[in-house]
Write a protein that holds these residues in place. Sequence first.
Motif, mmCIF file in Angstrom:
data_model
loop_
_atom_site.group_PDB
_atom_site.id
_atom_site.type_symbol
_atom_site.label_atom_id
_atom_site.label_comp_id
_atom_site.label_asym_id
_atom_site.label_seq_id
_atom_site.Cartn_x
_atom_site.Cartn_y
_atom_site.Cartn_z
ATOM 1 N N CYS A 9 -87.080 15.495 -103.346
ATOM 2 C CA CYS A 9 -87.901 15.982 -104.447
ATOM 3 C C CYS A 9 -89.180 16.619 -103.907
ATOM 4 O O CYS A 9 -89.572 16.409 -102.762
ATOM 5 C CB CYS A 9 -88.221 14.857 -105.429
ATOM 6 S SG CYS A 9 -89.115 13.469 -104.703
ATOM 7 N N ALA A 38 -89.512 11.648 -110.275
ATOM 8 C CA ALA A 38 -89.362 12.571 -109.145
ATOM 9 C C ALA A 38 -89.097 13.979 -109.679
ATOM 10 O O ALA A 38 -88.264 14.166 -110.564
ATOM 11 C CB ALA A 38 -88.208 12.121 -108.251
ATOM 12 N N LYS A 39 -89.795 14.959 -109.155
ATOM 13 C CA LYS A 39 -89.670 16.340 -109.639
ATOM 14 C C LYS A 39 -89.083 17.255 -108.577
ATOM 15 O O LYS A 39 -89.468 17.195 -107.407
ATOM 16 C CB LYS A 39 -91.033 16.876 -110.069
ATOM 17 C CG LYS A 39 -90.994 18.326 -110.563
ATOM 18 C CD LYS A 39 -92.384 18.846 -110.898
ATOM 19 C CE LYS A 39 -92.335 20.315 -111.319
ATOM 20 N NZ LYS A 39 -93.698 20.863 -111.597
ATOM 21 N N VAL A 40 -88.140 18.101 -109.009
ATOM 22 C CA VAL A 40 -87.654 19.218 -108.205
ATOM 23 C C VAL A 40 -87.951 20.487 -108.989
ATOM 24 O O VAL A 40 -87.385 20.722 -110.063
ATOM 25 C CB VAL A 40 -86.141 19.118 -107.914
ATOM 26 C CG1 VAL A 40 -85.665 20.345 -107.131
ATOM 27 C CG2 VAL A 40 -85.828 17.842 -107.157
ATOM 28 N N LEU A 77 -80.594 14.481 -107.909
ATOM 29 C CA LEU A 77 -81.710 15.047 -107.147
ATOM 30 C C LEU A 77 -81.253 15.486 -105.760
ATOM 31 O O LEU A 77 -81.609 16.577 -105.286
ATOM 32 C CB LEU A 77 -82.832 14.013 -107.026
ATOM 33 C CG LEU A 77 -83.550 13.619 -108.324
ATOM 34 C CD1 LEU A 77 -84.431 12.398 -108.085
ATOM 35 C CD2 LEU A 77 -84.376 14.775 -108.869
ATOM 36 N N LYS A 134 -81.133 19.400 -104.389
ATOM 37 C CA LYS A 134 -81.970 19.772 -103.254
ATOM 38 C C LYS A 134 -81.130 20.273 -102.088
ATOM 39 O O LYS A 134 -81.468 21.287 -101.450
ATOM 40 C CB LYS A 134 -82.801 18.554 -102.819
ATOM 41 C CG LYS A 134 -83.977 18.906 -101.938
ATOM 42 C CD LYS A 134 -85.041 19.674 -102.724
ATOM 43 C CE LYS A 134 -86.284 19.896 -101.891
ATOM 44 N NZ LYS A 134 -87.306 20.663 -102.633
ATOM 45 N N TYR A 147 -86.723 16.736 -113.621
ATOM 46 C CA TYR A 147 -87.414 15.461 -113.456
ATOM 47 C C TYR A 147 -86.362 14.344 -113.458
ATOM 48 O O TYR A 147 -85.665 14.152 -114.459
ATOM 49 C CB TYR A 147 -88.422 15.224 -114.585
ATOM 50 C CG TYR A 147 -89.574 16.195 -114.581
ATOM 51 C CD1 TYR A 147 -90.799 15.850 -114.025
ATOM 52 C CD2 TYR A 147 -89.439 17.476 -115.134
ATOM 53 C CE1 TYR A 147 -91.865 16.745 -114.016
ATOM 54 C CE2 TYR A 147 -90.487 18.375 -115.137
ATOM 55 C CZ TYR A 147 -91.697 18.003 -114.570
ATOM 56 O OH TYR A 147 -92.753 18.891 -114.550
#
Length: 357
Positions: free
Chosen positions: A37, A50-52, A191, A195, A206
């Motif tokens: 993230c 957690a944000k990407v 996530l 990624k 999120y």
Amino acid sequence: MRTESNIFLEKLLDAPSPSGYEQPAQRVFRDYVAAFCDEITTDIMGNVIAKVGGKGQNLPKVMVVGHTDEIGLQIKYIDDKGFLFFAAVGGVDAHLTPGKRVNVHTSTGALPGVIGKKPIHLMDSKDRETVVKLESQYIDIGAKDKEEAQKLVRVGDAVTFESSFTRLHNERVASRGFDDKAGCFVVAEVLRLVKESGKQLNVDLYGVSSVQEEIGLRGGTTSCYSVNPDIGICVEVDFATDQPDVEKKHNGEIFLGKGPILARGPNINPRLFELLNCAAEAENIPIQHTAAPRATGTDANVMQISRGGVATALVKIPLRYMHTSVETLSLNDLENAAQLIVAVLEKITSRDEFIPS
């Protein structure tokens, strides 16, 4: 399942996390997703967010959430002989607790104990036919008396059932805590997959590991208010009906290993539901369906009615023996759920496409 993901799953399940005491499991979640993230925060409730980031500015926000808390017990009283009396945290089945090994989570670490009750030989015949109430059961840690017990345990300490990750046939596994660490695991894998794909989505993603769902959807409420998403996907567990004693008329035909379940009903945005179906078909991901004619009793419910409303979907993992220490599911269903959510994320382009018309 890849080795690193399997290790993470086992660590997550092993970490104690009764509602209000989730941080051991949240630390495992944070450590795993940190590499996948752009930023990670923990709020005042203990939710991990957690944000990407996606490609561009003012993008639709998509929140994918699973709750990390599990059912458990809490110490209420220590008697003169050193026995610990307790109350349930969440929906604990009093049928199943006598004879269980437990861990009392004290300030100095986990303390083993066993749950006792009056032996069946000493019970009246009529009492043998009834469930022994939780208030009549107690935890024996081997203490000689109250004074010794109080040196080891404090009122308010959390208790979890002893359980080990057990592999069964056909990619099926059993453990305590799959409700809803299965959902947390899927959130983490979403996530990771996003990624590692190297693709930039047309949304800001999120991934949330929420707290205190089992006692009132609390973390789902506060985290959704903080993130303020346009679209929300809750990952939960649901009752498998492929065991001998479950009525299919209640929950439909739901099988382990035949894919994640998509719920349909007033809690679910119809356009997001159809987009999930299309993504499953396009990616050849097996799915199942269930009807949810009322509020679902999951974080999806509070997500949908947060602020001005959120386009919400509910992706569920088939589960046998819910709220026991041997909850059983298929690892294939976990992997397919993560792949399905990633596939639908790639199809979302606008926050307005989910407005009913």
